[in-house]
Design an enzyme around this catalytic site. Structure first.
Site: not given
Length: 692
Positions: A119, A419
């Protein structure tokens, strides 16, 4: 026990939710939930409506999304009635449900056979031909009316949408338009607006243009969008009114379509009984991760058209076919935490920690969440139950909440977790980036990528060792790796226990030093690589292996690459503005220039495996069918020989390499006079090309 008013309210809530999902899926090409979550919700609605039908009028029941196909058409395309309803398919989730469906067919015809095929997760399309000419192309729409997208269908490659066929009677054929996974990956480098291949196929096929722009700066985007139609492919699977064409079975129907030049899925089978059906379903399930297109189950059809009328249909689906869905790839678990990580380009990825659960044979404790918008759309809540899915991915994905919540209780991450720099949104608004070039995580991930298998392949430099080298100040960039040999004393000192300082005298006895020497040898070997590997290793945003290989055709070393006019590549080899812009940005960046200056001093000895100019290729190849080795291996051999490879047949194709279960390319090749060869002939050609 719930009161009738509560049950009615629940049914209305589910209807509204599914209507919203349908609108986003069919009209906006922007699915809000995974298919499995959608199917579960729809089944819940159907069950509640069956048990509580008396709570609604007949008109209200008929208007439920459980009784309708698709969604109301809202686009600007012409609305056209289907010659016969373009229905959906009922679904079976177990062998028992499939047996129950087949029982009715066996009652009508004891010798009934079945036809089974994957399908395809694509866009349904119905094509109309008169006197052999394509005159109309309708989408499913709401099942009764569809959109006539003929203007776009005519732009799709003839191999996938034939504009003329050798059949003069009126003919209507139906199938699926899709984008294969490898093509979608390339397309995603150019635009991030598509969530998945189906979304992309729908967006391109239903793109509405009511005018042709003037040739000016604004026309560039239009022309680029027009070229997107080359990405679309097809599989056709049925005829409307087949008896009119003296076709009596689904098996004969697919052969008829194939002979007319339509693409038919080669991975299909006529099954004599249900045992045969179940066996073939198992084969499809095992092989689906190796297919180059997405499937969301298997379609099982009664093969004999003669009993279709007796089998009948509902307003939503026929009784002659059913979709067997793979449900075991979805699991329910608890979402424990969400955290963000940073990649080499600075892009933020959200990750989920989940309660361990077994999924597809593996124990899973984490899942991926592409971006914050995804979390918002699914309204995920911490410490609540969620659905996870694994369909070919190494890390599974959360696809929805088990229960409904008004919004997520997880806040967007605003600063880089490494950071602490403020994150910046991409132009699309979907992705977030850390733009600090000195972010330790970005530096780490860049070096990890540089050493990875597809780049310089330095196995001894895994992430943990790179982290250690960065921490001890032994390296600060990828280029520093090549100068580790000059820092042996420093390496011995900084990587050794202070109480057991290593010296040159006892170094030969140390496993650690042996490991370092192995690393240095690997680094030296990495100087003798294909140039495309270094290009890939640079980690340029949007430049993957395929793009790196193409770039290596136009430059044989870093100096040539840095001086290359990237605009010359525009609209060639799938190089669009996104890749071009990424290349220009990368080579104009001061920090990157410093890295490149360093790399130019390393002393690489690049292998020459790709042409510097593809137009000089000695031959052009296409491939059809299953070969003895993976297709990628043959593409590599073709390109390294100096020839070119194309997915589709073109006027410039010289050879079609034929494997088992070849598709319609063989007939097209014969008509076009393209030489068809087998694997033995292929390798003879490659061998002889090296002598000339």
């Amino acid at each position: 026990m719930k009161k009738n008013s509560q049950i009615r309210a629940k049914i209305i809530e589910l209807r509204e939710k599914i209507e919203k999902w349908n609108h986003h899926y069919y009209q906006l090409q922007n699915p809000l939930v995974d298919d499995l979550v959608y199917d579960k919700t729809l089944r819940e609605l159907e069950k509640l409506e069956r048990e509580n039908f008396f709570l609604f009028s007949l008109e209200e029941l008929n208007q439920s999304p459980s009784q309708k196909v698709g969604s109301k058409i809202t686009s600007k395309f012409e609305k056209v009635a289907h010659s016969s309803p373009m229905l959906s398919l009922n679904k079976a989730y177990s062998n028992e449900e499939l047996e129950k469906w087949a029982k009715k067919a066996r009652e009508i015809l004891k010798t009934v056979t079945f036809f089974v095929e994957p399908k395809i997760d694509g866009i349904a399309l119905s094509l109309f031909y008169q006197n052999g000419n394509l005159i109309k192309a309708l989408t499913r729409g709401d099942g009764v009316f569809g959109e006539n997208v003929l203007v776009n269908a005519l732009k799709i490659n003839d191999e996938f949408i034939p504009k003329k066929i050798n059949y003069l009677e009126d003919l209507e054929v139906r199938g699926e338009i899709y984008i294969d996974n490898s093509t979608f990956a390339s397309l995603q480098l150019e635009t991030k607006k598509f969530k998945n291949p189906r979304n992309a196929a729908s967006g391109i096929l239903r793109r509405y243009k009511n005018h042709k722009p003037k040739i000016d700066a604004k026309s560039i985007k239009f022309l680029e969008e027009e070229s997107d139609f080359r990405y679309l492919k097809s599989f056709f699977y049925t005829l409307v009114n087949p008896e009119k064409h003296k076709i009596n079975s689904q098996f004969d129907s697919t052969n008829f379509l194939r002979n007319l030049g339509f693409q038919v899925n080669p991975f299909q089978k006529k099954c004599s009984d249900l045992k045969d059906v179940f066996n073939f379903i198992s084969i499809i399930k095992q092989k689906r991760d190796f297919l180059n297109y997405n499937i969301d189950g298997v379609v099982v059809k009664v093969n004999e058209f003669s009993i279709y009328e007796k089998l009948g249909s509902t307003s939503k689906f026929p009784h002659s076919a059913i979709a067997f869905k793979f449900e075991d790839d979805i699991a329910k678990t608890k979402l424990l935490a969400i955290f963000a990580t940073i990649g080499r380009t600075g892009k933020v990825t959200y990750n989920a920690k989940i309660e361990p659960v077994t999924l597809a044979g593996s124990k899973i404790s984490s899942a991926i969440l592409p971006n914050y918008s995804y979390i918002e759309n699914l309204k995920l809540n911490l410490n609540t139950e969620v659905y996870i899915k694994k369909a070919g991915e190494i890390i599974p994905q959360i696809i929805g909440s088990v229960h409904n919540y008004p919004k997520t209780n997880f806040s967007i991450v605003k600063n880089c977790p490494k950071c602490n720099s403020e994150l910046v949104n991409s132009e699309s608004g979907l992705d977030q980036f850390c733009q600090n070039q000195f972010c330790p995580e970005i530096i780490l991930q860049k070096i990890v990528h540089f050493c990875s298998k597809n780049a310089l392949n330095i196995e001894s430099l895994a992430q943990k060792r790179i982290e250690k080298f960065l921490e001890k100040g032994l390296i600060s960039s990828a280029c520093d790796i090549f100068y580790l040999k000059d820092k042996l004393e420093l390496i011995y000192e900084r990587l050794s226990n202070k109480n057991q300082l290593l010296t040159k005298q006892n170094a030969s006895q140390s496993m650690q030093i042996k490991s370092i020497m192995k690393l240095l040898n690997e680094v030296e070997r990495a100087k003798n690589i294909d140039f495309y590997r270094l290009i890939f290793g640079l980690g340029i945003r949007n430049v993957g292996l395929k793009a790196a290989k193409i770039l290596s055709r136009y430059a044989s070393n870093l100096s040539e690459l840095r001086n290359l006019d990237f605009n010359l590549l525009k609209n060639q080899h799938d190089f669009g503005p996104v890749i071009i812009e990424s290349l220009i940005d990368y080579f104009n960046n001061q920090k990157n220039s410093e890295q490149l200056n360093c790399l130019e001093t390393v002393g690489f000895n690049f292998k020459t495996t790709f042409l510097t100019n593809q137009s000089n290729s000695w031959a052009s190849f296409a491939i059809s069918g299953k070969l003895s080795k993976p297709r990628d291996e043959y593409v590599r051999i073709i390109e390294e020989s100096g020839a070119s490879f194309h997915e589709s047949l073109t006027k410039k194709t010289d050879f079609l390499l034929l494997g088992q279960s070849a598709g319609s390319k063989i007939e097209k090749a014969k008509k076009a006079g393209i030489k068809i060869i087998n694997e033995v002939q292929f390798f003879d050609l490659i061998k002889n090309s090296k002598k000339t």
